[in-house]
Each structure stands twice: as structure tokens, then as C-alpha cells.
Design a protein around this motif. Structure first.
Motif: not given
Length: 512
Positions: A195-203, A205-210
Motif C-alpha cells: 500500500g505504500d507509494v513506490a514512485c510517481v510517474k510524470t507526463a 516519462g520519468q519515474a521518481i522513486d522515494g
């Protein structure tokens, strides 16, 4: 164990960049070892930019993140704020009002002056216990150009241009604190099996992990609501105002005085704020659409401003009073408007950002295993703060003697007053608030002094036993003389507010 080294803040504005600055400054020593703060900000979402009032806490926050106070004033169109004056809140009469200043009553740690003031009552409570109301009446600043940065002869906060403040923080956080700035729209929030957020994807094409995500996406609440499904808890049964009309008012003359306090003037179904900046005034009407329609509210706003309002465009902003049921869920924390919002009666929005950012930075979990423990503590503390702010805002309405409209009558109905506030008001019939009486938690936003200023500014009476006054009468007289002497000294030595703002622009303050 999963170390927490990568902090991702989604959303900019005051909430995002202030949070980024506080966390990055606190953990600068970890940067060479892989610690990072990334802020993802949409280039297409405008800053609401209404909340231009702050609390004195912002002074220490800016100082800790390494900001020059002179640069802050010059680049954020900032001015000093020494409190707020509330006009027409008690009786509705045109000449009625009181101050909630930022200075504590004289000798506050030694003596509660309220019982002694109640015995005499020869002047307003504010003037009897602090110089700050008179300083504001005379349009004076809280310091001189020779006073070092972040220090004051009277306590102060700021009025500022929120849009310029956000840009100022962006530059400082990126250039001085190493915050990574990603300018892109978030198109998808990817969650892990737990259920945690793994990453956010941007329009783009980037995938930003945290490891830890902080939701500063405003009312959209992209992470805390859309992804984590945390519900919102309304408080519109307590605080009725649900709409704001905002406008920027130019000065008739560039040398016009700048008020060094927020002016709050009660209306038929709400109130008007008036905030002075060096180049303009920010003026707005907060009102209840259940009690008055928008056209009537706008007429009240334009009548308040006068002829200068004729060609000005008014912006309408919906207010959803309340907050999240949970502020930190999994590895997502909501800060700013994503966490909640209340009408800006006592400038609580930015101070809540500061307090949340400070707690996250100071208690940042070292790994995922202990994150839920820290989250529970954060949620308990933050929920308490929101509850006490709601109480304090409602106090202003509860104390009114106005009965001229349904709005004011409805605000005094017992079923609209929180239980804790009702209990305190019953207690205050016989015991005045002071120091740690009912205000003994570190999470308090408004100290007992704030309650004193509002209660006795609005004519509340406490039945104090005569013996309590007699035992400390000599000390009270000495403290009152100290206040009189301080008032005379400050009125004679402080410069005009606009004069000091001009000198800061031209010559700078003394660095710390």
C-alpha cells in the motif's frame, strides 16, 4: 532494513518549498551519504496565494534554513505583522474593536494581570498589559534598522506575497540546500503491494522513486486522498465560512502608510481581511454562502475598499473547512492544503506547514520498520493542533454579542460550539486562562495569552475572588509601571513602518 534516504515532495507552493527547506537544512550532513530531497512541481498549477499572514515562528524557520531576512523582505514584498485588530466583532458598532497582539502580557511568567485589570478596567486589556496595540495604532515598526536580522524590540511575524515567497524559497532550496527540482505533471501514482507509494510517474516519462512521500498538492490531495484513500473530516458545522473573495488593492500614493497588523472587520455573514504590503494591500471577504449570496458579499467587499475597488477584479475561492482523518498513512504525509484548511482568521495555514515540516524533519524515521510508530505520534500531535485551532477560531464567533443577522446568531448556538471549548468557557467564568492552565502541551499553537487577548478584548468577564487580587496587588502595580515605561520608550524610539521598509530596501538590516 529499508533505510529512509529519499524524500519526495509532490507539489510546490509555500507548503512544498517550506517543507523541502526545513527537511533539507536539517539533514545537510547526510547528503554526501546518499540522502536526497526531491520536489516534483507541476508547471501548470497556479499558486492560490491568498494566505499572506504568518506567525512569529516563521522567523526561526527562515533563520534555520539559512535565509537572509533582508533578502526575504526585498524579494517577497514583505512587511512586518505585529498581530491583528478585530473590528465590529463584539457589538457590530463602527468604532468597536480590539487587538490580538504578538507580545505576551508584561510579566506574564511572573503574574497573571487579568484579575487586576478586571478590578480596575480603566483601559483596554491590550493597552494595560503590552505596548503593541499602541505601536500599531501609531503605524510604527517592531524594530529599527540597527536591530539585527530576526531580532525585534517588539515581537513580530510577517505579511508577504505568497507567489514571490514560493519563488524565493525555490531558488534558496535548489541553490543553497541541494533540493532536486523536477518541473513536471504527475500522471500516475504507483503503489507497492503493502500500500505504500513506490514512485510517481510524470507526463514526460520519468519515474521518481522515494522512501517517504510528502503530499503538498493542495486541495487535489493527489497522494493522501486519491492514492491512500484517507477521508476528509468537515468542520462546517462549527466554522460556517465556505467562500472567500480576494482582490489586490494598489495604494493611492506609494508613500501611503503600511499597517503593521492584519485588520479583520466583521460583516453581515463573515469578515474582511486587510493586509498591508509595501506595494499593495491584500483584501478579501470570507463569508458563509448559507447566510448570504456571493453578490451581496462582493458588494460588502467593494463598499469596504471604496472607490478604488471600481476597476478591480475579484477572485472567488471555495473554502472546505476541515482536515484529514489521518495525516500520515503508510509512507505518505499530507502537509498544507492537502492536510486541510480553515478560514484564515488567525493565519494558521503557514504555521501548520512549519510545525508539520519541523516534526517530520526532527523525527524522520531511519527506516521503514519504525515509520508507523512515528506516523502515529505525528497523527496524534497534528490532530490535536487542528482541534485546538478550530476551538480558537470558534471562540471569536462564540463571544460575539451581535444578533443582527442569522450568521451571528447561529454562531452562538451551543450545538455549534465544540465540547472542549464549551468546557473551557464554563471554567473561565471563574478562572482566567494563564500559563499552563489547560495549555500544558508542547503542541499548543495558541498560548494562554492569546485566549486572554480575545476573551477580554471582546468583553468577557471572569468572577475572580477578591483575595486573589489583594495578595499580589503590589506586584501587579509594579508590572503595570514596567509596561507603561516600556510603552513610552518604544513609542519614542521606533520608526514608522513604511520608513523602516524603505530603509531595509535601500540599506539592509544588520546580519546575525
Amino acid at each position: 532494513m529499508d533505510k529512509v534516504d529519499s524524500i519526495v515532495i509532490v507539489g510546490g507552493g509555500t507548503a512544498g518549498w517550506l517543507t523541502a527547506g526545513v527537511i533539507a537544512a536539517r539533514h545537510q550532513g547526510r547528503r554526501p551519504h546518499g540522502f536526497s530531497v526531491t520536489l516534483v512541481e507541476s508547471p501548470n498549477v497556479p499558486i492560490i496565494g491568498v494566505g499572506e499572514g504568518t506567525w512569529p515562528t516563521l522567523r526561526s524557520t527562515l533563520r534555520k534554513i539559512g535565509v537572509s531576512e533582508t533578502d526575504f523582505f526585498r524579494e517577497c514584498d514583505a512587511a512586518f505583522k505585529q498581530g491583528a485588530r478585530f473590528n465590529r466583532w463584539t457589538t457590530g458598532e463602527a468604532d468597536e474593536g480590539y487587538y490580538h497582539p504578538l507580545m505576551l502580557p508584561q510579566g506574564f511568567a511572573r503574574l497573571n494581570l487579568v484579575p487586576h485589570w478586571l478590578e480596575n478596567g480603566d483601559e483596554s486589556f491590550c493597552d494595560a498589559v503590552t505596548p503593541q496595540g499602541r505601536i500599531c495604532d501609531q503605524g510604527l515598526a517592531p524594530k529599527t534598522i540597527a536591530t539585527p536580522e530576526y531580532e525585534g524590540l517588539a515581537n513580530y511575524a510577517y505579511h508577504l506575497d505568497a507567489g514571490k515567497f514560493s519563488k524565493f524559497l525555490t531558488k534558496h532550496c535548489v541553490e543553497k540546500l541541494g533540493v532536486r527540482h523536477v518541473l513536471a505533471d504527475v500522471s500516475e501514482v504507483v503503489q507497492a503491494p503493502n500500500g505504500d507509494v513506490a514512485c510517481v510517474k510524470t507526463a514526460d516519462g520519468q519515474a521518481i522513486d522515494g522512501d517517504l512521500f510528502i503530499d503538498c498538492t493542495g486541495f487535489k490531495a493527489l497522494l493522501i486522498e486519491e492514492a491512500m484513500k484517507v477521508p476528509f473530516r468537515d468542520c462546517n458545522d462549527v466554522l460556517f465560512c465556505d467562500t472567500a473573495l480576494a482582490v489586490q488593492v494598489p495604494y493611492a500614493d506609494p508613500s501611503d502608510p503600511v499597517a503593521s497588523h492584519t485588520i479583520s472587520t466583521a460583516q453581515s455573514a463573515g469578515w474582511i481581511w486587510d493586509i498591508g504590503l509595501p506595494t499593495r494591500r491584500g483584501v478579501g471577504h470570507v463569508f458563509s454562502s448559507s447566510h448570504v449570496d456571493a453578490d451581496h458579499a462582493e458588494r460588502e467587499l467593494r463598499d469596504y475598499i471604496g472607490p478604488a475597488a471600481r476597476d478591480l477584479t475579484v477572485r472567488r475561492i471555495p473554502i472546505r473547512s476541515g482536515h484529514r482523518e489521518t495525516f500520515w498513512k503508510g509512507n505518505v504525509v499530507a502537509v498544507g492544503l492537502a492536510a486541510g484548511f480553515l478560514e484564515p482568521l488567525e493565519a494558521s495555514a503557514i504555521v501548520l506547514i512549519e510545525l508539520s515540516a519541523k516534526m517530520i524533519a526532527e523525527q524522520l524515521p531511519p527506516n521503514r520498520d519504525v515509520m508507523d510508530v512515528i506516523a502515529r505520534r505525528f497523527n496524534d500531535t497534528t490532530a490535536y493542533r487542528w482541534g485546538r485551532i478550530i476551538d480558537f477560531l470558534k471562540l471569536h464567533y462564540t463571544l460575539t454579542k451581535r444578533t443582527d443577522t442569522d450568521f451571528w446568531r447561529d454562531n452562538t448556538r451551543a450545538e455549534t460550539i465544540p465540547d472542549r471549548l464549551q468546557g473551557l468557557m464554563e471554567l473561565w467564568k471563574y478562572q482566567t486562562p494563564w500559563l499552563h492552565d489547560e495549555f500544558d502541551r508542547a503542541e499548543e499553537v495558541f498560548p494562554a495569552a492569546s485566549y486572554q487577548y480575545v476573551l477580554y478584548g471582546m468583553g468577557y468577564r471572569t468572577d475572580v475572588p477578591p483575595g486573589d487580587v489583594a495578595a499580589e496587588r503590589e506586584l501587579a502595580q509594579r508590572v503595570r509601571r514596567e509596561n507603561d515605561a516600556l510603552t513610552a520608550r518604544l513609542l519614542a524610539g521606533l520608526p514608522g513602518h513604511r520608513d523602516l521598509l524603505s530603509k531595509i530596501s535601500q540599506h539592509a538590516m544588520m546580519p546575525v
